[in-house]
Design a protein around this motif. Sequence first.
Motif, PDB file in Angstrom:
ATOM      1  N   ARG A  39     152.248  15.907 170.523  1.00  0.00           N
ATOM      2  CA  ARG A  39     151.224  14.941 170.129  1.00  0.00           C
ATOM      3  C   ARG A  39     150.752  15.134 168.693  1.00  0.00           C
ATOM      4  NH1 ARG A  39     145.771  16.356 173.337  1.00  0.00           N
ATOM      5  NH2 ARG A  39     144.807  16.389 171.309  1.00  0.00           N
ATOM      6  N   ASN A  40     151.363  16.068 167.983  1.00  0.00           N
ATOM      7  CA  ASN A  40     150.965  16.367 166.605  1.00  0.00           C
ATOM      8  C   ASN A  40     152.015  15.898 165.613  1.00  0.00           C
ATOM      9  OD1 ASN A  40     148.593  17.797 167.425  1.00  0.00           O
ATOM     10  ND2 ASN A  40     149.938  19.451 168.063  1.00  0.00           N
ATOM     11  N   TRP A  41     151.549  15.535 164.438  1.00  0.00           N
ATOM     12  CA  TRP A  41     152.432  15.118 163.358  1.00  0.00           C
ATOM     13  C   TRP A  41     152.651  16.283 162.406  1.00  0.00           C
ATOM     14  CZ3 TRP A  41     154.955  10.544 162.757  1.00  0.00           C
ATOM     15  CH2 TRP A  41     154.580   9.502 163.604  1.00  0.00           C
ATOM     16  N   ALA A  42     153.852  16.317 161.825  1.00  0.00           N
ATOM     17  CA  ALA A  42     154.185  17.331 160.822  1.00  0.00           C
ATOM     18  C   ALA A  42     154.994  16.649 159.721  1.00  0.00           C
ATOM     19  CB  ALA A  42     154.982  18.457 161.447  1.00  0.00           C
ATOM     20  N   THR A  43     154.909  17.188 158.537  1.00  0.00           N
ATOM     21  CA  THR A  43     155.623  16.659 157.385  1.00  0.00           C
ATOM     22  C   THR A  43     156.084  17.842 156.536  1.00  0.00           C
ATOM     23  OG1 THR A  43     155.534  15.024 155.607  1.00  0.00           O
ATOM     24  CG2 THR A  43     153.546  16.368 155.950  1.00  0.00           C
ATOM     25  N   THR A  44     156.607  17.571 155.361  1.00  0.00           N
ATOM     26  CA  THR A  44     157.012  18.637 154.456  1.00  0.00           C
ATOM     27  C   THR A  44     156.227  18.508 153.157  1.00  0.00           C
ATOM     28  OG1 THR A  44     158.782  17.318 153.468  1.00  0.00           O
ATOM     29  CG2 THR A  44     159.362  18.666 155.386  1.00  0.00           C
ATOM     30  N   ARG A  45     156.172  19.589 152.419  1.00  0.00           N
ATOM     31  CA  ARG A  45     155.515  19.553 151.107  1.00  0.00           C
ATOM     32  C   ARG A  45     156.208  18.532 150.206  1.00  0.00           C
ATOM     33  NH1 ARG A  45     152.171  23.999 150.255  1.00  0.00           N
ATOM     34  NH2 ARG A  45     152.313  25.550 151.894  1.00  0.00           N
ATOM     35  N   GLU A  46     157.524  18.460 150.314  1.00  0.00           N
ATOM     36  CA  GLU A  46     158.299  17.517 149.498  1.00  0.00           C
ATOM     37  C   GLU A  46     157.920  16.072 149.831  1.00  0.00           C
ATOM     38  OE1 GLU A  46     162.901  16.128 148.771  1.00  0.00           O
ATOM     39  OE2 GLU A  46     162.502  17.906 149.975  1.00  0.00           O
ATOM     40  N   ALA A  47     157.741  15.758 151.107  1.00  0.00           N
ATOM     41  CA  ALA A  47     157.368  14.403 151.511  1.00  0.00           C
ATOM     42  C   ALA A  47     155.982  14.045 150.974  1.00  0.00           C
ATOM     43  CB  ALA A  47     157.395  14.276 153.027  1.00  0.00           C
ATOM     44  N   VAL A  48     155.069  15.001 150.982  1.00  0.00           N
ATOM     45  CA  VAL A  48     153.726  14.763 150.444  1.00  0.00           C
ATOM     46  C   VAL A  48     153.814  14.514 148.943  1.00  0.00           C
ATOM     47  CG1 VAL A  48     151.443  15.785 150.050  1.00  0.00           C
ATOM     48  CG2 VAL A  48     152.594  16.117 152.247  1.00  0.00           C
ATOM     49  N   ARG A  49     154.575  15.335 148.235  1.00  0.00           N
ATOM     50  CA  ARG A  49     154.733  15.141 146.785  1.00  0.00           C
ATOM     51  C   ARG A  49     155.383  13.796 146.484  1.00  0.00           C
ATOM     52  NH1 ARG A  49     155.903  20.845 146.799  1.00  0.00           N
ATOM     53  NH2 ARG A  49     158.100  20.350 147.115  1.00  0.00           N
ATOM     54  N   ASP A  50     156.376  13.400 147.274  1.00  0.00           N
ATOM     55  CA  ASP A  50     157.028  12.103 147.071  1.00  0.00           C
ATOM     56  C   ASP A  50     156.034  10.964 147.256  1.00  0.00           C
ATOM     57  OD1 ASP A  50     159.433  13.389 146.590  1.00  0.00           O
ATOM     58  OD2 ASP A  50     160.265  12.923 148.580  1.00  0.00           O
ATOM     59  N   TYR A  51     155.214  11.044 148.284  1.00  0.00           N
ATOM     60  CA  TYR A  51     154.207  10.009 148.525  1.00  0.00           C
ATOM     61  C   TYR A  51     153.221   9.937 147.357  1.00  0.00           C
ATOM     62  CZ  TYR A  51     150.155   7.535 150.181  1.00  0.00           C
ATOM     63  OH  TYR A  51     149.113   6.658 150.260  1.00  0.00           O
ATOM     64  N   LEU A  52     152.752  11.087 146.891  1.00  0.00           N
ATOM     65  CA  LEU A  52     151.766  11.103 145.809  1.00  0.00           C
ATOM     66  C   LEU A  52     152.355  10.590 144.493  1.00  0.00           C
ATOM     67  CD1 LEU A  52     150.009  14.492 146.552  1.00  0.00           C
ATOM     68  CD2 LEU A  52     149.120  12.189 146.985  1.00  0.00           C
ATOM     69  N   ARG A  53     153.643  10.820 144.268  1.00  0.00           N
ATOM     70  CA  ARG A  53     154.298  10.360 143.031  1.00  0.00           C
ATOM     71  C   ARG A  53     154.624   8.875 143.050  1.00  0.00           C
ATOM     72  NH1 ARG A  53     158.912  14.150 143.182  1.00  0.00           N
ATOM     73  NH2 ARG A  53     157.777  16.050 143.481  1.00  0.00           N
ATOM     74  N   ASP A  54     154.764   8.287 144.235  1.00  0.00           N
ATOM     75  CA  ASP A  54     155.202   6.894 144.363  1.00  0.00           C
ATOM     76  C   ASP A  54     154.001   5.955 144.248  1.00  0.00           C
ATOM     77  OD1 ASP A  54     156.244   4.424 145.063  1.00  0.00           O
ATOM     78  OD2 ASP A  54     157.509   5.238 146.649  1.00  0.00           O
ATOM     79  N   GLY A  55     153.735   5.519 143.042  1.00  0.00           N
ATOM     80  CA  GLY A  55     152.589   4.644 142.782  1.00  0.00           C
ATOM     81  C   GLY A  55     152.670   3.333 143.530  1.00  0.00           C
ATOM     82  N   GLU A  56     153.874   2.792 143.684  1.00  0.00           N
ATOM     83  CA  GLU A  56     154.028   1.528 144.398  1.00  0.00           C
ATOM     84  C   GLU A  56     153.663   1.687 145.873  1.00  0.00           C
ATOM     85  OE1 GLU A  56     157.515  -1.562 145.732  1.00  0.00           O
ATOM     86  OE2 GLU A  56     157.809  -0.392 143.912  1.00  0.00           O
ATOM     87  N   LYS A  57     154.139   2.767 146.477  1.00  0.00           N
ATOM     88  CA  LYS A  57     153.835   3.026 147.883  1.00  0.00           C
ATOM     89  C   LYS A  57     152.333   3.249 148.074  1.00  0.00           C
ATOM     90  CE  LYS A  57     156.889   5.315 150.255  1.00  0.00           C
ATOM     91  NZ  LYS A  57     157.700   6.415 150.797  1.00  0.00           N
ATOM     92  N   ARG A  58     151.728   3.969 147.144  1.00  0.00           N
ATOM     93  CA  ARG A  58     150.284   4.238 147.258  1.00  0.00           C
ATOM     94  C   ARG A  58     149.476   2.963 147.056  1.00  0.00           C
ATOM     95  NH1 ARG A  58     147.981   9.305 144.487  1.00  0.00           N
ATOM     96  NH2 ARG A  58     146.460   8.954 146.108  1.00  0.00           N
ATOM     97  N   SER A  59     149.948   2.055 146.206  1.00  0.00           N
ATOM     98  CA  SER A  59     149.206   0.813 145.976  1.00  0.00           C
ATOM     99  C   SER A  59     149.265  -0.099 147.204  1.00  0.00           C
ATOM    100  CB  SER A  59     149.742   0.082 144.744  1.00  0.00           C
ATOM    101  OG  SER A  59     151.026  -0.437 144.983  1.00  0.00           O
ATOM    102  N   ARG A  60     150.302   0.060 148.036  1.00  0.00           N
ATOM    103  CA  ARG A  60     150.423  -0.737 149.259  1.00  0.00           C
ATOM    104  C   ARG A  60     149.776  -0.046 150.455  1.00  0.00           C
ATOM    105  NH1 ARG A  60     156.478  -1.074 148.484  1.00  0.00           N
ATOM    106  NH2 ARG A  60     156.292   0.381 150.186  1.00  0.00           N
ATOM    107  N   ASP A  61     149.114   1.060 150.236  1.00  0.00           N
ATOM    108  CA  ASP A  61     148.472   1.832 151.300  1.00  0.00           C
ATOM    109  C   ASP A  61     147.517   0.923 152.069  1.00  0.00           C
ATOM    110  OD1 ASP A  61     146.870   3.490 152.837  1.00  0.00           O
ATOM    111  OD2 ASP A  61     146.592   4.985 151.284  1.00  0.00           O
ATOM    112  N   PRO A  62     147.786   0.668 153.356  1.00  0.00           N
ATOM    113  CA  PRO A  62     146.929  -0.242 154.127  1.00  0.00           C
ATOM    114  C   PRO A  62     145.535   0.327 154.380  1.00  0.00           C
ATOM    115  CG  PRO A  62     148.514   0.816 155.555  1.00  0.00           C
ATOM    116  CD  PRO A  62     148.866   1.209 154.148  1.00  0.00           C
ATOM    117  N   TYR A  63     145.340   1.595 154.114  1.00  0.00           N
ATOM    118  CA  TYR A  63     144.047   2.227 154.379  1.00  0.00           C
ATOM    119  C   TYR A  63     143.280   2.517 153.106  1.00  0.00           C
ATOM    120  CZ  TYR A  63     146.622   2.627 158.634  1.00  0.00           C
ATOM    121  OH  TYR A  63     147.382   2.321 159.724  1.00  0.00           O
ATOM    122  N   LYS A  64     143.805   2.072 151.971  1.00  0.00           N
ATOM    123  CA  LYS A  64     143.164   2.288 150.683  1.00  0.00           C
ATOM    124  C   LYS A  64     141.759   1.677 150.691  1.00  0.00           C
ATOM    125  CE  LYS A  64     144.072   1.541 145.808  1.00  0.00           C
ATOM    126  NZ  LYS A  64     145.008   0.935 144.866  1.00  0.00           N
TER     127      LYS A  64
END
Length: 67
Positions: A39-64
Amino acid sequence: MDREALIPLSEAAAIAHLHPDHLRKLAQKGYLRATKIGRNWATTREAVRDYLRDGEKRSRDPYKGRR
């Protein structure tokens, strides 16, 4: 995803300076590469860094703006 490199979303949240619930929602919607283990989610440090670097993905963040 490399299971050896997986970290819980609580740890990822500390890296990203975001709330774990926010990361969970991003993972559920596919904005953050993550995997569900039980029932828990896990990710990698690389996936977090990729998300933070991707300005387009962050701008489409539905929870922004709801943080």
